[in-house]
Design a protein around this motif. Sequence first.
Motif, PDB file in Angstrom:
ATOM      1  N   PRO A  35      -4.916  19.675  -4.207  1.00 15.14           N
ATOM      2  CA  PRO A  35      -3.948  18.878  -3.460  1.00 15.14           C
ATOM      3  C   PRO A  35      -4.070  17.399  -3.788  1.00 15.14           C
ATOM      4  N   PRO A  36      -2.989  16.631  -3.537  1.00 18.50           N
ATOM      5  CA  PRO A  36      -3.011  15.211  -3.884  1.00 18.50           C
ATOM      6  C   PRO A  36      -4.160  14.476  -3.211  1.00 18.50           C
ATOM      7  N   ALA A  37      -4.747  13.558  -3.958  1.00 26.99           N
ATOM      8  CA  ALA A  37      -5.815  12.733  -3.390  1.00 26.99           C
ATOM      9  C   ALA A  37      -5.215  11.757  -2.390  1.00 26.99           C
ATOM     10  N   PRO A  38      -5.990  11.322  -1.396  1.00 25.33           N
ATOM     11  CA  PRO A  38      -5.469  10.346  -0.439  1.00 25.33           C
ATOM     12  C   PRO A  38      -4.976   9.096  -1.150  1.00 25.33           C
ATOM     13  N   ALA A  39      -3.872   8.576  -0.660  1.00 23.76           N
ATOM     14  CA  ALA A  39      -3.271   7.402  -1.307  1.00 23.76           C
ATOM     15  C   ALA A  39      -4.147   6.173  -1.112  1.00 23.76           C
ATOM     16  N   ARG A  40      -4.207   5.371  -2.152  1.00 21.54           N
ATOM     17  CA  ARG A  40      -4.893   4.096  -2.007  1.00 21.54           C
ATOM     18  C   ARG A  40      -4.021   3.170  -1.172  1.00 21.54           C
ATOM     19  N   SER A  41      -4.662   2.234  -0.511  1.00 19.30           N
ATOM     20  CA  SER A  41      -3.916   1.284   0.304  1.00 19.30           C
ATOM     21  C   SER A  41      -3.302   0.230  -0.613  1.00 19.30           C
ATOM     22  N   VAL A  42      -2.025   0.402  -0.904  1.00 15.60           N
ATOM     23  CA  VAL A  42      -1.323  -0.530  -1.784  1.00 15.60           C
ATOM     24  C   VAL A  42      -0.076  -1.021  -1.062  1.00 15.60           C
ATOM     25  N   PRO A  43       0.405  -2.214  -1.423  1.00 12.77           N
ATOM     26  CA  PRO A  43       1.606  -2.736  -0.772  1.00 12.77           C
ATOM     27  C   PRO A  43       2.798  -1.802  -0.982  1.00 12.77           C
ATOM     28  N   TYR A  44       3.661  -1.767   0.012  1.00 12.01           N
ATOM     29  CA  TYR A  44       4.870  -0.947  -0.092  1.00 12.01           C
ATOM     30  C   TYR A  44       5.755  -1.470  -1.212  1.00 12.01           C
ATOM     31  N   ASP A  45       6.262  -0.569  -2.020  1.00 18.40           N
ATOM     32  CA  ASP A  45       7.091  -0.919  -3.174  1.00 18.40           C
ATOM     33  C   ASP A  45       8.466  -0.282  -2.996  1.00 18.40           C
ATOM     34  N   ALA A  46       9.424  -1.073  -2.521  1.00 18.96           N
ATOM     35  CA  ALA A  46      10.760  -0.545  -2.250  1.00 18.96           C
ATOM     36  C   ALA A  46      11.436  -0.057  -3.529  1.00 18.96           C
ATOM     37  N   ARG A  47      11.141  -0.700  -4.641  1.00 17.64           N
ATOM     38  CA  ARG A  47      11.767  -0.284  -5.897  1.00 17.64           C
ATOM     39  C   ARG A  47      11.245   1.089  -6.324  1.00 17.64           C
TER      40      ARG A  47
END
Length: 202
Positions: A35-47
């Motif tokens: 299963p996918p690894a937990p997401a790193r805390s990165v800024p939201y990217d609307a694009r």
Amino acid sequence: MSLSIEDFGGRLASVWSELRPATRGLVEHALQNSPPAPARSVPYDARADHELSRLLAALDERAREADNLETEKGNQLRHIADTCAAVLQEKTRSAEVFTQLVRRADKQRNYKRIDALADALARFAPSEVCELARSPEVVVRALSSEALAQLPTSVLIGLLSDPVDAEIARDALRRQADDYGSEEARQIVGALDQMNLNSDDL
């Protein structure tokens, strides 16, 4: 992947080629981690949100034609589409993308994913949740209305000054008062109702 995106047709290959490397990397990373690894805390990217939304739409469109594909290709295509949806679910803060994901999960009768999407609304801006509460999609409206009722009363009070969101905020306050027994919300709703009565008398 044992197959490349190009194996699934020209339109899908075109959408894939238009992704920025960073966006493409999100999908590739998720595909390599199951299963996918937990997401790193990165800024939201609307694009990236927009790009992944386009990719998911193209994947789902191609998946609907999967009867014309070999079994392995069809299964691989659906796996990539589900992975793309999972990445979006983990990152999106867009009302439009949220609606796309809910519609997709509802069509698949994937109620576990719908529950997870409901939880994801906690990271959305209140104005985005209000926009969702005006959606023509019944499931989207239900999820967003519940999310609004769970917001702090002070946040809903702040929305009352917004001419676009005020009515939605008032409905959420009424739910807090009636369904959750919030005394603060009850007082605010009572004051608003009294103001309406007074204005009607003028």
